[in-house]
Motif scaffolding. Sequence first.
Motif, PDB file in Angstrom:
ATOM      1  N   TYR A  72       3.141   7.016  -5.494  1.00  0.00           N
ATOM      2  CA  TYR A  72       2.736   7.076  -6.906  1.00  0.00           C
ATOM      3  C   TYR A  72       1.942   8.351  -7.180  1.00  0.00           C
ATOM      4  CZ  TYR A  72      -0.196   5.891 -10.974  1.00  0.00           C
ATOM      5  OH  TYR A  72      -0.869   5.921 -12.172  1.00  0.00           O
ATOM      6  N   LEU A  73       1.034   8.693  -6.268  1.00  0.00           N
ATOM      7  CA  LEU A  73       0.229   9.905  -6.426  1.00  0.00           C
ATOM      8  C   LEU A  73       1.084  11.160  -6.269  1.00  0.00           C
ATOM      9  CD1 LEU A  73      -2.953   8.840  -4.424  1.00  0.00           C
ATOM     10  CD2 LEU A  73      -2.693   8.953  -6.909  1.00  0.00           C
ATOM     11  N   ILE A  74       2.004  11.155  -5.308  1.00  0.00           N
ATOM     12  CA  ILE A  74       2.844  12.336  -5.071  1.00  0.00           C
ATOM     13  C   ILE A  74       3.693  12.645  -6.301  1.00  0.00           C
ATOM     14  CG2 ILE A  74       4.834  13.163  -3.737  1.00  0.00           C
ATOM     15  CD1 ILE A  74       3.542  11.673  -1.315  1.00  0.00           C
ATOM     16  N   ALA A  98       0.827  -1.215   0.000  1.00  0.00           N
ATOM     17  CA  ALA A  98       0.000   0.000   0.000  1.00  0.00           C
ATOM     18  C   ALA A  98       0.855   1.256   0.000  1.00  0.00           C
ATOM     19  CB  ALA A  98      -0.929  -0.007   1.214  1.00  0.00           C
ATOM     20  N   GLY A  99       2.087   1.150   0.473  1.00  0.00           N
ATOM     21  CA  GLY A  99       2.979   2.301   0.455  1.00  0.00           C
ATOM     22  C   GLY A  99       3.274   2.808  -0.939  1.00  0.00           C
ATOM     23  N   LEU A 100       3.065   1.962  -1.959  1.00  0.00           N
ATOM     24  CA  LEU A 100       3.255   2.396  -3.343  1.00  0.00           C
ATOM     25  C   LEU A 100       2.264   3.483  -3.730  1.00  0.00           C
ATOM     26  CD1 LEU A 100       3.576  -1.030  -5.219  1.00  0.00           C
ATOM     27  CD2 LEU A 100       5.413   0.563  -4.704  1.00  0.00           C
ATOM     28  N   ILE A 101       1.060   3.395  -3.182  1.00  0.00           N
ATOM     29  CA  ILE A 101      -0.026   4.241  -3.680  1.00  0.00           C
ATOM     30  C   ILE A 101       0.211   5.726  -3.408  1.00  0.00           C
ATOM     31  CG2 ILE A 101      -2.509   4.681  -3.542  1.00  0.00           C
ATOM     32  CD1 ILE A 101      -2.798   1.647  -2.875  1.00  0.00           C
ATOM     33  N   ASP A 158      14.687   8.475 -12.255  1.00  0.00           N
ATOM     34  CA  ASP A 158      13.504   9.122 -12.837  1.00  0.00           C
ATOM     35  C   ASP A 158      12.537   9.565 -11.749  1.00  0.00           C
ATOM     36  OD1 ASP A 158      14.228   8.827 -15.567  1.00  0.00           O
ATOM     37  OD2 ASP A 158      13.633   6.728 -15.500  1.00  0.00           O
ATOM     38  N   ALA A 159      12.312   8.689 -10.765  1.00  0.00           N
ATOM     39  CA  ALA A 159      11.393   9.041  -9.683  1.00  0.00           C
ATOM     40  C   ALA A 159      11.902  10.239  -8.895  1.00  0.00           C
ATOM     41  CB  ALA A 159      11.194   7.838  -8.764  1.00  0.00           C
ATOM     42  N   HIS A 160      13.203  10.265  -8.587  1.00  0.00           N
ATOM     43  CA  HIS A 160      13.769  11.376  -7.816  1.00  0.00           C
ATOM     44  C   HIS A 160      13.697  12.689  -8.582  1.00  0.00           C
ATOM     45  CE1 HIS A 160      15.111   9.930  -4.012  1.00  0.00           C
ATOM     46  NE2 HIS A 160      15.890   8.990  -4.501  1.00  0.00           N
ATOM     47  N   VAL A 161      14.036  12.649  -9.849  1.00  0.00           N
ATOM     48  CA  VAL A 161      14.055  13.885 -10.649  1.00  0.00           C
ATOM     49  C   VAL A 161      12.657  14.479 -10.754  1.00  0.00           C
ATOM     50  CG1 VAL A 161      14.397  14.773 -12.990  1.00  0.00           C
ATOM     51  CG2 VAL A 161      16.143  13.328 -11.934  1.00  0.00           C
ATOM     52  N   GLN A 162      11.645  13.640 -10.912  1.00  0.00           N
ATOM     53  CA  GLN A 162      10.286  14.137 -11.128  1.00  0.00           C
ATOM     54  C   GLN A 162       9.545  14.419  -9.821  1.00  0.00           C
ATOM     55  OE1 GLN A 162       9.342  15.030 -14.110  1.00  0.00           O
ATOM     56  NE2 GLN A 162      11.308  14.261 -14.890  1.00  0.00           N
ATOM     57  N   ALA A 163       9.937  13.788  -8.721  1.00  0.00           N
ATOM     58  CA  ALA A 163       9.225  13.975  -7.455  1.00  0.00           C
ATOM     59  C   ALA A 163       9.469  15.370  -6.896  1.00  0.00           C
ATOM     60  CB  ALA A 163       9.688  12.927  -6.445  1.00  0.00           C
ATOM     61  N   ASN A 192       7.820  15.384 -16.611  1.00  0.00           N
ATOM     62  CA  ASN A 192       7.751  13.997 -17.073  1.00  0.00           C
ATOM     63  C   ASN A 192       7.256  13.068 -15.968  1.00  0.00           C
ATOM     64  OD1 ASN A 192       8.027  12.212 -19.194  1.00  0.00           O
ATOM     65  ND2 ASN A 192      10.151  11.707 -18.742  1.00  0.00           N
ATOM     66  N   ARG A 193       6.360  13.586 -15.123  1.00  0.00           N
ATOM     67  CA  ARG A 193       5.960  12.875 -13.912  1.00  0.00           C
ATOM     68  C   ARG A 193       5.135  11.623 -14.194  1.00  0.00           C
ATOM     69  NH1 ARG A 193       3.173  17.651 -14.380  1.00  0.00           N
ATOM     70  NH2 ARG A 193       0.901  17.521 -14.537  1.00  0.00           N
ATOM     71  N   ILE A 194       4.339  11.605 -15.265  1.00  0.00           N
ATOM     72  CA  ILE A 194       3.492  10.448 -15.528  1.00  0.00           C
ATOM     73  C   ILE A 194       4.354   9.229 -15.865  1.00  0.00           C
ATOM     74  CG2 ILE A 194       1.642   9.528 -16.961  1.00  0.00           C
ATOM     75  CD1 ILE A 194       0.807  11.780 -15.065  1.00  0.00           C
ATOM     76  N   TYR A 195       5.345   9.427 -16.708  1.00  0.00           N
ATOM     77  CA  TYR A 195       6.260   8.334 -17.055  1.00  0.00           C
ATOM     78  C   TYR A 195       6.975   7.814 -15.809  1.00  0.00           C
ATOM     79  CZ  TYR A 195      10.615   6.174 -18.641  1.00  0.00           C
ATOM     80  OH  TYR A 195      11.677   5.328 -18.818  1.00  0.00           O
ATOM     81  N   ALA A 196       7.490   8.729 -14.993  1.00  0.00           N
ATOM     82  CA  ALA A 196       8.246   8.333 -13.797  1.00  0.00           C
ATOM     83  C   ALA A 196       7.356   7.600 -12.802  1.00  0.00           C
ATOM     84  CB  ALA A 196       8.861   9.568 -13.144  1.00  0.00           C
ATOM     85  N   SER A 197       6.122   8.059 -12.615  1.00  0.00           N
ATOM     86  CA  SER A 197       5.239   7.428 -11.637  1.00  0.00           C
ATOM     87  C   SER A 197       4.825   6.025 -12.075  1.00  0.00           C
ATOM     88  CB  SER A 197       3.998   8.295 -11.392  1.00  0.00           C
ATOM     89  OG  SER A 197       3.272   8.493 -12.593  1.00  0.00           O
ATOM     90  N   TYR A 198       4.553   5.850 -13.367  1.00  0.00           N
ATOM     91  CA  TYR A 198       4.205   4.518 -13.866  1.00  0.00           C
ATOM     92  C   TYR A 198       5.387   3.564 -13.750  1.00  0.00           C
ATOM     93  CZ  TYR A 198      -0.478   5.358 -15.708  1.00  0.00           C
ATOM     94  OH  TYR A 198      -1.833   5.614 -15.829  1.00  0.00           O
ATOM     95  N   LYS A 199       6.583   4.057 -14.083  1.00  0.00           N
ATOM     96  CA  LYS A 199       7.780   3.223 -14.001  1.00  0.00           C
ATOM     97  C   LYS A 199       8.030   2.799 -12.558  1.00  0.00           C
ATOM     98  CE  LYS A 199      12.534   3.112 -15.753  1.00  0.00           C
ATOM     99  NZ  LYS A 199      13.596   3.907 -16.425  1.00  0.00           N
ATOM    100  N   PHE A 200       7.888   3.744 -11.635  1.00  0.00           N
ATOM    101  CA  PHE A 200       8.043   3.439 -10.215  1.00  0.00           C
ATOM    102  C   PHE A 200       7.043   2.380  -9.777  1.00  0.00           C
ATOM    103  CE2 PHE A 200       6.022   4.484  -6.086  1.00  0.00           C
ATOM    104  CZ  PHE A 200       7.049   4.098  -5.231  1.00  0.00           C
TER     105      PHE A 200
END
Length: 510
Positions: free
Chosen positions: A144-146, A138-141, A228-233, A154-162
Motif C-alpha cells: 500500500y505504501l509502495i 500485514a503484507g498489505l501495508i 490499477d495497482a500495476h499501472v500506478q506501482a 493516480n497512485r492514491i486512488y489505486a492504493s486505496y482500491k488495493f
Amino acid sequence: MEGFPILSLMLLVPLAAAVACLFVDAKAARTIALIATLVDLALGLVLWAGFDVGGAQWQYVERAPLFAGFTWALGIDGIALLLIILSVFLMPICIGASWNSITKRVGEYMAAFLLMETLMIGVFAAQDLYLFYIFFEAGLIPMYLIIGIWGGDNRIYASYKFFLYTLLGSVLMLIAMLWMVNQAGTTDIPTLMSYDFPAQAQTWLFFAFFASFAVKMPMWPVHTWLPDAHVQAPTAGSVILAGVLLKMGGYGFIRFSLPMFPIASAEWAWLIWGLSMVAVVVTSLIAFVQHDMKKLIAYSSVAHMAIVTVGLFSFNVQGLEGSMMLMLAHGLVSGALFLCVGVIYDRLHTREISRYGGIALNMPKYAMLFLFFTMASIGLPATANFVGEFLSLAGIYQVSSWAALICGTGIILGAAYMLVLYRRVVFGAQVNADAAAMPDLDLREWLMLGSLTLATLWMGIYPESFIAPMRQDIVKLEARLSPDAPQGDSRLVMGDPQPTEEVQAHEGAH
C-alpha cells in the motif's frame, strides 16, 4: 541444518535490514537492501539443498510458545519451499530494478520492500493459523505504501482500491478462523488440514476463505483492483505484486480451502470453473484492446491465474501439480515482462504502446529478451509456462471437458495480444525520434533479465526439479480430496485401457 532456526533467520535478516535502511543515506540503503536480499537468497538455496525429498512432510519445524496461547510455529513442506524460493529469487531483482529509478525517500522505499520480504516468507512458513493471518494481512501495508508514495499520478486512488478490496474479504476469513479454532481446539495448520469439519459448516467456511483468496488471486469479477495497482506501482512493485503477492491466493486455496473443506470445495467447484472460464476469455479480450503496456500485462495475469484456479479445483494430481508449476512460472515470466516495460519506461517515461516502434534497430539485445518472455508468456514448449498450462488443462479435462476447452482458448488469445504487443513495440517504422535514440540494455538490466531467462528455461526443460519436492504433498492432498471429488463429464479413465465389447468378442472367437 537440523535444529538450526533457518526460517526465523530468513525472517530476521530482511527485517533487521529494513530498520537499518531507515537511518542511512540513499546509497547505503540501496547497498544494505541488496546485500540483505542476496543473503536471504543464499539461505533459501541452503533450505532447498537441505530439503529431504520423500522425507517427512513438514521440515525445518520451529515451535516456541509466546503468550496467551500464541505460538511461534514455522515449518515448510515442498509447496511452501518452492514459493519461498520464488520470493527470495525475485527480491534482489526488485532491488536492482529500483536502483536508479527511485530517487526520493530511498531508505523508506527499501525498508518497505525488505519488510514485504519478511511478511511473504512468513505467510508460506507459518504453521499457526493466527500467525499466518498476521503475516497475510500485514503484507498489505508495505505494498500500500509502495503504490501510494512511489507510484504514478493516480497512485492514491489505486492504493486505496488495493487496500480496501484485499482487506474486506480478510475480515470474513478471520471470523471463520475464530470459529474453526473453537471447533477443533487447535491453531495448528497441519492438524487442521486433516480435521473433518461438519459438512454443513464447510460451505460457510469455504466462502469466508474464498472471499479473501479470490481477491488475492485475483478472480473475476473482483479483479479490477489489479490493473490499477500495476499501472500506478513502480516497476519493482509490479514485479513483486505479480510474482509473489498474487500467489498468496493460490497458496491459500491449496493450503486451507481444499484440505480443510473438501466437501464444500467439491460442491462449489462448478462456481470456480465458471468464474475461471469467464476470466480467461473476458480478460484476454480486454487485454487485446489496451493501449498501456502495463495494463495489458496485468489483464494477462488475471487470465493466467484463472488457469491456476481450474487446475487447483480439478481434484487430481495433474491439475494440482500444474497449478503450482504455473504459479511459479507466472511469477518469473510476468515479473520479467513488467521488468521489460520498466526498462523502456525508464528511458522514455511513457507506457503508451503507440509511442514506440522499431526499437529492434537500436535495442537488439532488449528485443531478443523481450521476445523470449513474450513467447514464454504464450506457453512456448521448453519454457516454464508450457509445463504449468499443459498439466493444469490436462487435469481439468479429467473432470470438465468444457472448462478445458474454454480455458484452452486463453492460450490462443494470449498469443494474439502478446504478439501484437511485441510487433507494435519492437518492429515497424521508427516514427518517434526519442524512441529511436534509446540505448540498449546496460549490465544491471542484463543481469536481471538474464537470471529470469535462465530460471524460465530451467523450469521448462527440467520441471522435475520443481515437481519432485512437492510431489508427495500433492499426492496426500489428492488422497484427501478424492472421496468427495465431483464426477467428470469427460469420461476419461486413468490407468490401463480396457478392451471394448467388440474386441472381447473377437478375442473370445479365437
